[in-house]
Structure formats: C-alpha cells, structure tokens
Design a protein around this motif. Structure first.
Motif, PDB file in Angstrom:
ATOM      1  N   GLU A  88      86.474  39.651  51.262  1.00 20.82           N
ATOM      2  CA  GLU A  88      85.988  40.926  50.877  1.00 20.82           C
ATOM      3  C   GLU A  88      84.642  40.072  49.339  1.00 20.82           C
ATOM      4  N   VAL A  89      83.583  40.402  49.078  1.00 23.78           N
ATOM      5  CA  VAL A  89      82.645  39.891  48.378  1.00 23.78           C
ATOM      6  C   VAL A  89      81.903  41.168  47.497  1.00 23.78           C
ATOM      7  N   ASP A  90      81.580  40.456  46.053  1.00 19.71           N
ATOM      8  CA  ASP A  90      81.364  41.449  45.044  1.00 19.71           C
ATOM      9  C   ASP A  90      79.722  42.067  45.337  1.00 19.71           C
ATOM     10  N   ASN A  91      79.089  41.535  46.051  1.00 24.90           N
ATOM     11  CA  ASN A  91      77.021  41.382  46.526  1.00 24.90           C
ATOM     12  C   ASN A  91      77.262  40.647  47.893  1.00 24.90           C
ATOM     13  N   ILE A  92      77.202  41.682  49.277  1.00 20.94           N
ATOM     14  CA  ILE A  92      76.683  40.846  50.438  1.00 20.94           C
ATOM     15  C   ILE A  92      75.124  40.596  50.425  1.00 20.94           C
ATOM     16  N   ALA A 107      76.301  36.602  63.261  1.00 20.49           N
ATOM     17  CA  ALA A 107      76.735  37.228  64.229  1.00 20.49           C
ATOM     18  C   ALA A 107      76.640  38.108  64.247  1.00 20.49           C
ATOM     19  N   HIS A 108      76.592  39.488  63.608  1.00 24.01           N
ATOM     20  CA  HIS A 108      76.593  40.427  62.872  1.00 24.01           C
ATOM     21  C   HIS A 108      76.959  41.282  62.486  1.00 24.01           C
ATOM     22  N   GLU A 109      76.301  42.523  61.310  1.00 26.44           N
ATOM     23  CA  GLU A 109      76.473  43.311  61.231  1.00 26.44           C
ATOM     24  C   GLU A 109      75.893  44.593  61.332  1.00 26.44           C
ATOM     25  N   VAL A 110      77.351  45.185  60.196  1.00 20.77           N
ATOM     26  CA  VAL A 110      77.312  46.835  60.264  1.00 20.77           C
ATOM     27  C   VAL A 110      77.369  47.527  59.456  1.00 20.77           C
ATOM     28  N   MET A 111      77.388  48.407  59.082  1.00 16.48           N
ATOM     29  CA  MET A 111      78.258  49.306  57.937  1.00 16.48           C
ATOM     30  C   MET A 111      79.423  49.881  58.452  1.00 16.48           C
ATOM     31  N   MET A 112      80.104  49.841  58.057  1.00 13.86           N
ATOM     32  CA  MET A 112      82.060  50.822  58.819  1.00 13.86           C
ATOM     33  C   MET A 112      82.993  51.508  57.120  1.00 13.86           C
ATOM     34  N   GLU A 113      82.059  52.574  57.579  1.00 12.97           N
ATOM     35  CA  GLU A 113      83.166  53.187  56.867  1.00 12.97           C
ATOM     36  C   GLU A 113      82.312  53.924  55.054  1.00 12.97           C
ATOM     37  N   GLY A 114      80.667  53.235  55.076  1.00  5.04           N
ATOM     38  CA  GLY A 114      80.313  53.097  53.927  1.00  5.04           C
ATOM     39  C   GLY A 114      80.801  51.345  53.399  1.00  5.04           C
ATOM     40  N   ASN A 115      80.953  50.711  53.998  1.00  3.57           N
ATOM     41  CA  ASN A 115      80.972  49.239  53.271  1.00  3.57           C
ATOM     42  C   ASN A 115      80.170  48.457  54.301  1.00  3.57           C
ATOM     43  N   ILE A 131      83.026  40.858  53.646  1.00  2.87           N
ATOM     44  CA  ILE A 131      83.214  42.401  53.863  1.00  2.87           C
ATOM     45  C   ILE A 131      83.282  42.701  52.025  1.00  2.87           C
ATOM     46  N   GLN A 132      82.139  43.777  51.751  1.00  2.00           N
ATOM     47  CA  GLN A 132      81.503  44.771  50.371  1.00  2.00           C
ATOM     48  C   GLN A 132      81.888  45.985  50.360  1.00  2.00           C
ATOM     49  N   ASN A 133      83.184  46.188  50.049  1.00  2.00           N
ATOM     50  CA  ASN A 133      83.729  47.962  49.440  1.00  2.00           C
ATOM     51  C   ASN A 133      83.056  48.564  48.602  1.00  2.00           C
ATOM     52  N   ASN A 134      82.661  49.521  49.062  1.00  2.00           N
ATOM     53  CA  ASN A 134      81.524  50.273  47.962  1.00  2.00           C
ATOM     54  C   ASN A 134      81.970  51.674  47.982  1.00  2.00           C
TER      55      ASN A 134
END
Length: 134
Positions: A88-92, A107-115, A131-134
């Motif tokens: 987990e990171v605080d600021n992606i 390799a890959h960037e995506v928004m998953m379930e708001g994160n 992952i940056q949890n939002n």
C-alpha cells in the motif's frame, strides 16, 4: 487452536543480488538486514526490510531468468503459484513519478474498486503491486 500472528517475509529470486539490493533500496526503501552465502543451496541470501516487513532475496549460482509468461499480471495469474507481493502506498502519483525517474518498468495500471493499482517490475522482472486505497 494455533493461529497465524503476522506475515514475516516474502521470498524472491533475483538474477543479480548486488543490483537487486540497490534497486529495492532506491525504489522501495528496503534496507539490508542480513547477507549470507548458503553453501548447501549454492545461493546468496539477503534479507531486506522496510518497516516491519522483510523480503528474502535469493541469488543462486546459476539463476534461471523469469519466463516471458510470468512478466504480465493478467497472463501470470493463469499459472498456478505465488503471483506477486503488494504494498500500500499513500500517494501513487508521487510513487509513479519517483519510479519513472529511476526508469522502473511499469507493467500495468488500473483502477480497481475505486483504488489506484500499479504493477511494476523489479530489476529481475518480478511483478510487484502498488495500491493506493481511496
């Protein structure tokens, strides 16, 4: 009944230990804890640490490169076995900027379930999820 009390470490094989130690320090702030050569395994083993979490790096005398099908997150998921380590990171956005300045392969960037989720490759091609949890 016995229970698991915490995660201790993740094991990752690398092609070049000295380069891996620099890569994990410069990009993910892991510091060297222990460095040893284990003769029965014919491998150099280093423990690195960030906070309370450790990674055990292995460099065998004759390492085998990561197969091509293991280099992409969605392709790799189809192969049975351990897939990646996630942090987990605080600021992606800031992390991405830092990694790009260090020429780290994304390799890959995506928004998953708001994160915000970003997969990167270490210097041996091993996938790491941020992952940056939002």
């Amino acid at each position: 009944m016995a229970v698991i009390t915490r995660a201790l470490h993740t094991g990752i094989s690398v092609l070049n230990m000295d380069e891996a130690l620099v890569w994990y320090k410069e990009n993910l702030d892991f510091d060297l804890v222990d460095d040893d050569y284990v003769e029965p395994l014919h491998a150099r083993i280093c423990f690195i640490k960030n906070g309370n979490y450790q990674i055990e790096l292995f460099q065998y005398d004759h390492p085998k490169p990561l197969p091509a099908e293991r280099r992409m997150p969605n392709d790799d998921l189809q192969t049975v076995g351990t897939k990646h380590v996630a942090f987990e990171v605080d600021n992606i956005a800031e992390m991405k900027d830092r990694l790009q300045k260090n020429h780290v392969e994304i390799a890959h960037e995506v928004m998953m379930e708001g994160n915000n989720v970003m997969f990167i490759r270490d210097n041996s091609g091993v996938l790491i999820e941020l992952i940056q949890n939002n």
